[in-house]
Design a protein around this motif. Structure first.
Motif, PDB file in Angstrom:
ATOM      1  N   PRO A 155       1.016   1.212  -3.308  1.00 52.19           N
ATOM      2  CA  PRO A 155       1.773   0.086  -2.746  1.00 52.19           C
ATOM      3  C   PRO A 155       1.458  -0.198  -1.286  1.00 52.19           C
ATOM      4  O   PRO A 155       1.449  -1.364  -0.870  1.00 52.19           O
ATOM      5  N   GLN A 213      -3.172  -5.286   2.114  1.00 53.80           N
ATOM      6  CA  GLN A 213      -4.042  -6.390   1.681  1.00 53.80           C
ATOM      7  C   GLN A 213      -3.323  -7.728   1.774  1.00 53.80           C
ATOM      8  O   GLN A 213      -3.922  -8.736   2.155  1.00 53.80           O
ATOM      9  N   GLN A 255      -1.621  -2.291  -1.230  1.00 49.94           N
ATOM     10  CA  GLN A 255      -1.332  -3.676  -1.641  1.00 49.94           C
ATOM     11  C   GLN A 255      -0.620  -4.430  -0.519  1.00 49.94           C
ATOM     12  O   GLN A 255      -0.913  -5.594  -0.264  1.00 49.94           O
ATOM     13  N   GLU A 256       0.293  -3.726   0.156  1.00 54.08           N
ATOM     14  CA  GLU A 256       1.015  -4.364   1.256  1.00 54.08           C
ATOM     15  C   GLU A 256       0.060  -4.722   2.395  1.00 54.08           C
ATOM     16  O   GLU A 256       0.127  -5.802   2.981  1.00 54.08           O
ATOM     17  N   SER A 268      -3.985   0.001  -7.143  1.00 51.68           N
ATOM     18  CA  SER A 268      -3.981   0.644  -5.838  1.00 51.68           C
ATOM     19  C   SER A 268      -2.548   0.964  -5.411  1.00 51.68           C
ATOM     20  O   SER A 268      -1.591   0.353  -5.885  1.00 51.68           O
ATOM     21  N   ASP A 288      -8.583  -8.143  -9.299  1.00 51.17           N
ATOM     22  CA  ASP A 288      -7.129  -8.160  -9.446  1.00 51.17           C
ATOM     23  C   ASP A 288      -6.641  -6.900 -10.135  1.00 51.17           C
ATOM     24  O   ASP A 288      -5.596  -6.364  -9.796  1.00 51.17           O
ATOM     25  N   LYS A 309      -6.613  -4.195  -7.656  1.00 53.30           N
ATOM     26  CA  LYS A 309      -5.492  -4.321  -6.734  1.00 53.30           C
ATOM     27  C   LYS A 309      -4.209  -3.777  -7.339  1.00 53.30           C
ATOM     28  O   LYS A 309      -3.404  -3.159  -6.660  1.00 53.30           O
ATOM     29  N   LYS A 310      -3.993  -4.032  -8.636  1.00 55.67           N
ATOM     30  CA  LYS A 310      -2.763  -3.582  -9.285  1.00 55.67           C
ATOM     31  C   LYS A 310      -2.700  -2.068  -9.383  1.00 55.67           C
ATOM     32  O   LYS A 310      -1.625  -1.486  -9.356  1.00 55.67           O
TER      33      LYS A 310
END
Length: 159
Positions: free
Chosen positions: A11, A17, A14-15, A9, A3, A6-7
């Motif tokens: 945007p 994923q 994240q979109e 990475s 997590d 992910k934060k």
């Protein structure tokens, strides 16, 4: 940790994923566990039948029947892998087909089949134990550690 990664990475990642998670087919975990349990249990049942066969017809004891049973299971697995049946069993049962003995036989013969075009010495001989080698190494090491612990416990009068 995942997590946190992910934060950090970008945007668009994240979109993507999030999009990927929406499209991902949910795996039937419970059904897969049941398949693995029953197929693995059936393989063990066949092993018990083979062991009983050796004890009844060849007068092995319960302890000495283990080695020929393991050899027979490995041989049967290699034969089934060679004819392509064990791959279907593996696709159906997943981890249930990876009962250590049969998984070992499948790993050895699969590598041999895959590299047979490279020749017997450099292809088959070199790559046959490439996948199964770590299983042997860690199996021997684990057996050594267990034997060492047992010896220490016996010396201390624990067993």
């Amino acid at each position: 940790m995942a997590d946190k990664k992910k934060k950090n990475s970008p945007p668009d990642v994240q979109e993507y994923q999030a999009f990927q998670q929406q499209r991902e087919v949910k795996r039937p975990v419970f059904i897969n566990c049941l398949k693995a349990f029953f197929v693995g249990g059936f393989i063990c049942f066949i092993g018990q039948l083979i062991s009983t066969f050796y004890m009844y017809f060849f007068h092995f004891t319960e302890q000495t029947a283990g080695n020929p049973t393991v050899a027979t299971l490995i041989f049967l697995t290699m034969l089934l892998t060679g004819f392509g049946f064990y791959d279907r069993i593996g696709q159906f049962a997943g981890a249930g087909s990876a009962v250590p003995v049969t998984g070992f036989g499948n790993a050895v013969i699969s590598s041999a089949i895959e590299h047979r075009t490279e020749g017997f010495i450099l292809g088959v001989g070199t790559n046959m134990l490439k996948l199964a080698g770590p299983v042997i190494v860690y199996g021997v090491f684990a057996a050594f550690v267990v034997a060492l612990i047992k010896t220490i416990l016996i010396q201390w009068g624990g067993l």
